[in-house]
Design an enzyme around this catalytic site. Structure first.
Site, PDB file in Angstrom:
ATOM      1  N   SER A  61      33.161  43.823  40.304  1.00 48.72           N
ATOM      2  CA  SER A  61      31.879  44.100  40.959  1.00 48.72           C
ATOM      3  C   SER A  61      32.102  44.832  42.276  1.00 48.72           C
ATOM      4  CB  SER A  61      31.187  42.760  41.221  1.00 48.72           C
ATOM      5  OG  SER A  61      30.127  42.929  42.119  1.00 48.72           O
ATOM      6  N   LYS A  91      35.527  37.242  41.674  1.00 45.52           N
ATOM      7  CA  LYS A  91      35.846  38.610  41.232  1.00 45.52           C
ATOM      8  C   LYS A  91      37.101  39.108  41.953  1.00 45.52           C
ATOM      9  CE  LYS A  91      32.706  38.781  38.236  1.00 45.52           C
ATOM     10  NZ  LYS A  91      33.097  38.653  36.824  1.00 45.52           N
ATOM     11  N   TYR A  96      30.959  33.214  44.129  1.00 43.90           N
ATOM     12  CA  TYR A  96      30.900  34.156  42.995  1.00 43.90           C
ATOM     13  C   TYR A  96      31.716  35.410  43.303  1.00 43.90           C
ATOM     14  CZ  TYR A  96      29.394  38.000  40.088  1.00 43.90           C
ATOM     15  OH  TYR A  96      29.414  39.103  39.278  1.00 43.90           O
TER      16      TYR A  96
HETATM   17  P1  NAD Z   1      25.210  37.464  31.603  1.00 46.83           P
HETATM   18  O1  NAD Z   1      25.068  36.121  32.213  1.00 46.83           O
HETATM   19  O2  NAD Z   1      24.016  38.091  30.987  1.00 46.83           O
HETATM   20  O3  NAD Z   1      26.373  37.450  30.520  1.00 46.83           O
HETATM   21  C1  NAD Z   1      27.511  36.632  30.630  1.00 46.83           C
HETATM   22  C2  NAD Z   1      27.700  35.914  29.294  1.00 46.83           C
HETATM   23  O4  NAD Z   1      28.872  35.095  29.387  1.00 46.83           O
HETATM   24  C3  NAD Z   1      26.525  35.008  28.944  1.00 46.83           C
HETATM   25  O5  NAD Z   1      26.113  35.295  27.629  1.00 46.83           O
HETATM   26  C4  NAD Z   1      27.107  33.594  29.066  1.00 46.83           C
HETATM   27  O6  NAD Z   1      26.520  32.708  28.131  1.00 46.83           O
HETATM   28  C5  NAD Z   1      28.575  33.843  28.808  1.00 46.83           C
HETATM   29  N1  NAD Z   1      29.506  32.881  29.428  1.00 46.83           N
HETATM   30  C6  NAD Z   1      29.541  32.485  30.725  1.00 46.83           C
HETATM   31  N2  NAD Z   1      30.569  31.626  30.904  1.00 46.83           N
HETATM   32  C7  NAD Z   1      31.175  31.491  29.699  1.00 46.83           C
HETATM   33  C8  NAD Z   1      32.304  30.755  29.240  1.00 46.83           C
HETATM   34  N3  NAD Z   1      32.997  29.938  30.041  1.00 46.83           N
HETATM   35  N4  NAD Z   1      32.670  30.873  27.950  1.00 46.83           N
HETATM   36  C9  NAD Z   1      31.969  31.668  27.101  1.00 46.83           C
HETATM   37  N5  NAD Z   1      30.897  32.386  27.480  1.00 46.83           N
HETATM   38  C10 NAD Z   1      30.514  32.292  28.768  1.00 46.83           C
HETATM   39  O7  NAD Z   1      25.830  38.400  32.736  1.00 46.83           O
HETATM   40  P2  NAD Z   1      25.996  39.987  32.751  1.00 46.83           P
HETATM   41  O8  NAD Z   1      25.033  40.539  33.739  1.00 46.83           O
HETATM   42  O9  NAD Z   1      26.032  40.517  31.375  1.00 46.83           O
HETATM   43  O10 NAD Z   1      27.429  40.087  33.409  1.00 46.83           O
HETATM   44  C11 NAD Z   1      28.606  40.261  32.637  1.00 46.83           C
HETATM   45  C12 NAD Z   1      29.807  40.288  33.570  1.00 46.83           C
HETATM   46  O11 NAD Z   1      29.640  41.330  34.525  1.00 46.83           O
HETATM   47  C13 NAD Z   1      30.009  39.018  34.383  1.00 46.83           C
HETATM   48  O12 NAD Z   1      31.394  38.805  34.509  1.00 46.83           O
HETATM   49  C14 NAD Z   1      29.402  39.355  35.716  1.00 46.83           C
HETATM   50  O13 NAD Z   1      29.969  38.604  36.758  1.00 46.83           O
HETATM   51  C15 NAD Z   1      29.785  40.817  35.840  1.00 46.83           C
HETATM   52  N6  NAD Z   1      28.921  41.601  36.739  1.00 46.83           N
HETATM   53  C16 NAD Z   1      27.570  41.635  36.515  1.00 46.83           C
HETATM   54  C17 NAD Z   1      26.760  42.372  37.372  1.00 46.83           C
HETATM   55  C18 NAD Z   1      25.264  42.399  37.165  1.00 46.83           C
HETATM   56  O14 NAD Z   1      24.544  42.793  38.096  1.00 46.83           O
HETATM   57  N7  NAD Z   1      24.746  42.043  36.008  1.00 46.83           N
HETATM   58  C19 NAD Z   1      27.323  43.080  38.447  1.00 46.83           C
HETATM   59  C20 NAD Z   1      28.702  43.039  38.623  1.00 46.83           C
HETATM   60  C21 NAD Z   1      29.504  42.287  37.760  1.00 46.83           C
END
Ligand code: NAD
Ligand code: UDP
Length: 344
Positions: free
Chosen positions: A130, A159, A155
């Site tokens: 991120s 990362k 959080y």
């Molecule tokens: P999201 O919550 O929609 O998707 C994450 C998925 O991981 C969910 O379906 C959840 O059920 C699953 N999950 C969480 N912990 C788990 C575990 N221990 N075992 C199995 N499944 C698990 O989030 P997203 O927005 O799709 O983000 C995806 C990744 O990108 C994450 O790592 C997040 O930190 C990173 N990220 C997201 C953003 C954003 O703005 N959306 C920005 C930067 C980084």
């Protein structure tokens, strides 16, 4: 010609970015195996992926922190060639309340994945990082060489530590990894069949905008209009989730095809443009024709004034570039919100 499809393990593949990436992978001819514990997603997403792509990916409802259960996936799915690790908890505020939950979930799951990938000799990994790693940057736009600032939430720290874990292990093992540092992913698939599913009242700007427009929220609170920016509101680099998904395919192809690479690389995934909160509101109104009620509120604690990406490295080395503009992001987010309200 070798026509055998390559299988990619996608953890968190039922989530927002993971589901869009799964669709992109299938469209590019990969087989996908999803592992997700559904802690922040719903099982109906699987059929939606099938509706869009014509393929029902294999799905294991497994917690990546449960190493024995995760290993069963590796044993059963012996054609996996690489993984994309999305699985993580991502709510900044909740991470301040429950740091142990965040450190355990996000870091144990990462270490389990890496350990199993090394054990089963499939050491290629794409990691979701991120732009939070840059904190409040001293210079804009931020490049991958910009300073990493102390994390302001557990959080954000998961990362930073995640990247450090990968770096240390890649120095001492066959692990080959790419971390993608996303800026602000927004929008939804053009079909409006998949998109972001906020848990409760959204914290993020775009889901709050669409929920306000549909009447779930009375008005949008704009957090601060006294920042040092052209209209006083904060600047972010909003990027369409479909473009983010394409960046994962590019990263994966690099890991699979290009032999001479550093063992660990990281790339900014943004458009390279910064937009203020008021510009986003106006883009939403222009794209949808819907007037958005908003009020100016005090600054939100912990907000960065402005951040946007230099994307030279991802453009030139990954061969990836964003395609979709802010109006397209808003129109697709709105189409998804409208569709959601018909099924919820
Ligand atoms: P999201 O919550 O929609 O998707 C994450 C998925 O991981 C969910 O379906 C959840 O059920 C699953 N999950 C969480 N912990 C788990 C575990 N221990 N075992 C199995 N499944 C698990 O989030 P997203 O927005 O799709 O983000 C995806 C990744 O990108 C994450 O790592 C997040 O930190 C990173 N990220 C997201 C953003 C954003 O703005 N959306 C920005 C930067 C980084
Ligand atoms: N924001 C806002 N009202 C909201 C939610 C967000 O004004 O209801 C602002 C927030 O202050 C920030 C920008 O929108 O300047 C993006 O916030 P978001 O939480 O989506 O992303 P992040 O701050 O994590 O980059």
């Amino acid at each position: 010609m070798n026509t055998e499809k390559k299988t990619i393990l996608v953890t968190g593949g039922m989530g927002y970015i993971g589901s869009h990436t799964t669709v992109a992978l299938i469209e590019q001819g990969f087989d996908v195996v999803i592992v997700d514990n559904l802690s922040n997603s719903s099982s109906f997403i699987l059929e939606r992926i099938q509706q869009i792509s014509g393929v029902l990916p294999k799905f294991y409802q497994v917690d990546c922190c449960d190493k024995a259960a995760l290993e069963k996936v590796f044993i059963q799915e012996n054609s996996i060639v690489a993984s994309i690790h999305f699985a993580a908890l991502k709510a900044v505020g909740e991470s301040v309340e429950k740091p142990m939950l965040y450190y355990k979930n996000n870091l144990v799951s990462l270490m389990n994945i890496i350990e199993l990938q090394l054990q089963y000799e499939i050491p290629k990994l794409v990691f979701s990082s991120s732009c939070t790693v840059y904190g409040e940057p001293d210079f804009l736009p931020v490049t991958e060489k910009s300073e990493i600032k102390p994390a302001t939430s557990p959080y954000g720290n998961t990362k930073q530590i995640g990247e450090e874990i990968i770096l240390d292990i890649s120095r001492n093992s066959p692990l080959q990894a790419i971390a993608l540092r996303y800026f602000n992913p927004v929008g939804a698939h053009a079909s409006a069949l998949i998109g972001e599913l906020p848990n409760g009242t959204p914290n993020n700007l775009v889901p709050y905008i669409t929920q306000t427009a549909i009447g779930k929220q009375p008005y949008l609170r704009v957090f601060g209009n006294d920042y040092n920016t052209p209209d006083g509101t904060c600047i972010r680099d909003y990027i369409h989730v479909v473009d983010v998904a394409a960046a994962h395919v590019a990263a994966l192809n690099r890991l699979l095809i290009i032999p001479e690479r550093p063992q660990f690389e990281f790339f900014n995934i943004g458009t390279g443009n910064g937009n203020t909160v008021l510009e986003v509101i106006h883009a939403f109104e222009n794209a949808t024709g819907v007037k958005l009620p908003y009020q100016i509120y005090p600054r939100r604690d912990g907000d960065i004034e402005k951040v946007y990406a230099n994307t030279d490295l991802s453009n030139n080395v990954l061969g990836w570039k964003s395609n979709l503009n802010i109006e397209q992001m808003m129109a697709s987010a709105w189409a998804w919100e409208q569709k959601l309200s018909t099924i919820k």
